[in-house]
Design a protein around this motif. Structure first.
Motif, mmCIF file in Angstrom:
data_model
loop_
_atom_site.group_PDB
_atom_site.id
_atom_site.type_symbol
_atom_site.label_atom_id
_atom_site.label_comp_id
_atom_site.label_asym_id
_atom_site.label_seq_id
_atom_site.Cartn_x
_atom_site.Cartn_y
_atom_site.Cartn_z
ATOM 1 N N ASP A 91 0.865 -1.189 0.000
ATOM 2 C CA ASP A 91 0.000 0.000 0.000
ATOM 3 C C ASP A 91 0.893 1.227 0.000
ATOM 4 O OD1 ASP A 91 -2.253 1.602 0.118
ATOM 5 O OD2 ASP A 91 -2.932 0.876 2.069
ATOM 6 N N ARG A 92 0.286 2.403 -0.193
ATOM 7 C CA ARG A 92 1.023 3.641 -0.043
ATOM 8 C C ARG A 92 1.587 3.690 1.375
ATOM 9 N NH1 ARG A 92 -0.538 6.788 -4.593
ATOM 10 N NH2 ARG A 92 1.097 8.203 -3.907
ATOM 11 N N MET A 93 2.748 4.306 1.493
ATOM 12 C CA MET A 93 3.442 4.317 2.779
ATOM 13 C C MET A 93 2.747 5.223 3.802
ATOM 14 S SD MET A 93 6.485 3.104 3.862
ATOM 15 C CE MET A 93 7.937 3.545 4.823
ATOM 16 N N ALA A 94 2.452 6.443 3.394
ATOM 17 C CA ALA A 94 1.947 7.430 4.357
ATOM 18 C C ALA A 94 0.426 7.337 4.475
ATOM 19 C CB ALA A 94 2.345 8.836 3.921
ATOM 20 N N LEU A 95 -0.066 7.481 5.692
ATOM 21 C CA LEU A 95 -1.515 7.400 5.927
ATOM 22 C C LEU A 95 -2.287 8.414 5.089
ATOM 23 C CD1 LEU A 95 -1.938 6.900 9.791
ATOM 24 C CD2 LEU A 95 -2.360 5.247 7.955
ATOM 25 N N HIS A 96 -1.723 9.602 4.924
ATOM 26 C CA HIS A 96 -2.472 10.644 4.213
ATOM 27 C C HIS A 96 -2.660 10.340 2.734
ATOM 28 C CE1 HIS A 96 1.769 12.362 3.889
ATOM 29 N NE2 HIS A 96 1.421 12.129 2.648
ATOM 30 N N ASP A 97 -1.945 9.358 2.217
ATOM 31 C CA ASP A 97 -2.100 8.984 0.810
ATOM 32 C C ASP A 97 -3.134 7.880 0.600
ATOM 33 O OD1 ASP A 97 -0.366 10.703 -0.542
ATOM 34 O OD2 ASP A 97 1.382 9.518 0.034
ATOM 35 N N ARG A 98 -3.777 7.467 1.684
ATOM 36 C CA ARG A 98 -4.715 6.349 1.546
ATOM 37 C C ARG A 98 -6.156 6.845 1.530
ATOM 38 N NH1 ARG A 98 -2.089 2.226 5.730
ATOM 39 N NH2 ARG A 98 0.091 2.508 5.111
ATOM 40 N N GLU A 99 -6.985 6.066 0.853
ATOM 41 C CA GLU A 99 -8.390 6.454 0.755
ATOM 42 C C GLU A 99 -9.103 6.252 2.090
ATOM 43 O OE1 GLU A 99 -10.274 4.549 -2.530
ATOM 44 O OE2 GLU A 99 -12.169 5.630 -2.236
ATOM 45 N N PHE A 100 -8.808 5.153 2.756
ATOM 46 C CA PHE A 100 -9.452 4.837 4.034
ATOM 47 C C PHE A 100 -8.394 4.567 5.089
ATOM 48 C CE2 PHE A 100 -12.335 3.127 0.759
ATOM 49 C CZ PHE A 100 -13.487 3.849 1.057
ATOM 50 N N LEU A 101 -8.547 5.146 6.251
ATOM 51 C CA LEU A 101 -7.614 4.824 7.340
ATOM 52 C C LEU A 101 -8.010 3.524 8.035
ATOM 53 C CD1 LEU A 101 -6.757 8.180 9.130
ATOM 54 C CD2 LEU A 101 -5.676 7.049 7.185
#
Lengths: 388, 388
Positions: A244-254
């Motif tokens: 997945d994307r590394m940083a949380l802010h780059d994800r659609e759902f936390l």
């Protein structure tokens, strides 16, 4: 393509051993695995080793050959680093190599030395599993990241701290019979709720501890096990990896872990099973919310319902699908690089009937191990089955 | 078992770029590799990434998913760390996965950021590839270790500093046409001998520089390349890995590299060739003596005779078996985690006829890449051949 058997497993105690080097820890775990397996060291063709923070904790990189040496093995060795999923990735590669006929016997495992850094030092070292530029510099550490994930979960699906407390209570209960566990000690829901806040909504008992420890597995091809009359009743039948994307802010759902879902789907397909076949699982509960997210990603609980699984007894020792009968990262401990391979060891023993908690899963034939890195930017999932 | 094709390669310039992050470097290298290959990013099924000292240079672990992201790829990613052989190990695993039908398209590569640490800081960081307890604490750094190996070689087989100087002169000469090389500059034997001593008998020009840089390869199955009409005239036909004791004092001979020999023999057997078939090679010349030891370990020179190979012109651009036509680590530069995959890129272009130095090996069909970790406690060797 040959089947892959778990011929032997070995773990050190997980806990506080700041004076022990990782090579010392891995020597102990690998010795135990060789003794358990009956496989001679000379037959090992390759070593697959997971470690996360050796550069920071011991000023030691290039641990592959060092650990082959510690294990008394003369074979090429490679170190895998995927944060907390480091030895899960080592297992995955080892499984593929044996399955594809590259090797008949391999040594797999991992180790981590952490407590010598102290709590602040280890927390800072663990943070390198997140995005240094965009998360760590902004002050994010893992308790903070998982707290964001827990908040997002509560907002989207409901549930609260008391539900999470049941995860911790269950895992501590499971660890009571585990001699190698860092905490062999029951806790109560009220204690969890009263514990100091680490990062709201997570408290001290929602987090796994810092741990030193090592794990080792001797894996063999089916043909080798049969030819050498090795007692290896459990096979690793499925392997999967997700990213997945590394940083949380780059994800659609936390509050979702698509990397774990991807890894789980791949592993299930690989083994030819579906989630309904899973009798028992070890999942990566670095925080209580992580267990909830893992259950949902692995389709062991519907999305939005994992939060009640421990509270309502579906995942307790006597529930339908016991989760983390070893005590999980929460109570067994989490020496990062050792965790993924240790989960395979636990599931293997649970299915073989040799685990102190096997009585809870007497008819189990299928188990799963789920190992995650960072905020699940990496995940490795393995399926184990009693060999037919 | 399918063949494995090199569909595209990409390198950043190697050199001083202390302000560039490793993700920035890898984004550039992978973009170049995709452009070179004509393979769309969406087809990548897995990423294999080598990095050595990210924890120390950038306080960044867990670089697998970060680099997949930098490359614009949505696929599971794993980081391999085997000191200076990190991306050699990544290539090895990628080759096995494609060969065994696990994947059709993979992205492989590595990166290292080093110069931001400064010379003393980078030398200290590099030292973690040696044994921290028994070597590093005693003051050993890599120039010292290779100096011991050079002394042992001179004692056992003869030769001296002037012979080694010819290795440096040759590699600088080869780099003149390499736009990505750190040093596009000829040097003379007298200059090498007059340079400051780093660790006797090795001087400044016996050592490769500190470098920032990245490398990337797009590898595909033969079937994929044919089906998608990908121009990929070179195959990776052999892979081998070797391991040795970590600390120099635990080895029987200082002036031999059994790990490289083991890796070479395995790779030759795997490809069905022998050393006599090798037309061109990139070997791991972190120090001039390392090139000598590599030639002997790979059976390209008899033991004890590698020392005269450059001096007598057997390994120069117009010699029988040109070595390090890219300039080698010595002149091209050595961004540690990038080196192994960069060697594959160079050999692939040399065989494809697209390298600026291809004219020196116009009839070449078989090349070798040799990547070593530490004092060759780890080694990865690959054989590349013009596809039939």
């Amino acid at each position: 393509m040959t089947g892959v058997r778990v011929a032997g497993t070995g773990l050190t105690p997980f806990g506080n051993a700041p004076e022990r080097t990782s090579r010392d820890l891995f020597a102990e775990a690998s010795s135990a695995a060789f003794a358990d397996s009956g496989v001679p060291r000379e037959d090992v063709e390759a070593v697959f080793y997971g470690n996360f923070m050796g550069e920071l904790a011991e000023h030691q990189g290039h641990q592959g050959p060092l650990m082959a040496e510690a294990a008394g093995v003369r074979a090429p060795a490679t170190r895998y680093e995927s944060a907390c999923a480091s030895s899960g990735m080592a297992v995955r590669d080892a499984v593929m190599r044996v399955r594809n006929g590259e090797h008949d016997v391999v040594l797999v495992g991992g180790a981590e030395r952490m407590t010598n850094l102290g709590t602040a030092g280890a927390t800072e070292a663990l943070a390198i599993a997140a995005d240094e530029l965009w998360e760590v510099r902004a002050g994010m550490t893992f308790p903070g990241a998982y707290a964001l994930m827990a908040k997002a979960y509560f907002d989207e699906f409901g549930g609260g701290r008391e539900d999470l407390a049941h995860v911790a209570v269950k895992n501590h209960e499971n660890a009571l019979t585990n001699e190698k566990a860092q905490y062999q000690k029951s806790i109560e829901v009220a204690e969890v709720l009263d514990a100091p806040t680490v990062s709201s909504p997570l408290g001290l008992y929602d987090a796994c501890p810092l741990s030193d420890g090592a794990s080792a597995l001797v894996l063999t091809s089916e043909a080798y096990a049969e030819e050498h009359d090795i007692d290896a009743p459990v096979s690793i039948t499925g392997t999967g990896q997700g990213g997945d994307r590394m940083a949380l802010h780059d994800r659609e759902f936390l509050a979702r872990s698509p990397a774990a879902r991807e890894a789980g789907e791949e592993a299930y397909t690989d083994a030819g099973i579906d989630a309904g076949d899973v009798d028992v699982a070890e999942v990566h509960d670095c925080f209580t919310i992580a267990e909830v997210l893992a259950l949902e990603a692995l389709d062991l609980e519907p999305v939005g319902e994992g939060i009640t699984a421990a509270r309502d007894g579906r995942t307790t020792a006597d529930g339908d699908t016991p989760i983390n009968l070893s005590g999980g990262l929460k109570a067994k401990g989490h020496p990062v690089g050792a965790t993924g391979a240790s989960q395979i060891a636990e599931v293997s023993k649970l299915l073989a009937g040799t685990h102190p908690n096997s009585e809870h899963v007497a008819d189990a034939t299928t188990g799963v191990a789920h190992n995650a890195g960072g905020t699940v930017a990496s995940a490795a999932v393995h399926v184990l089955e009693v060999a037919k």
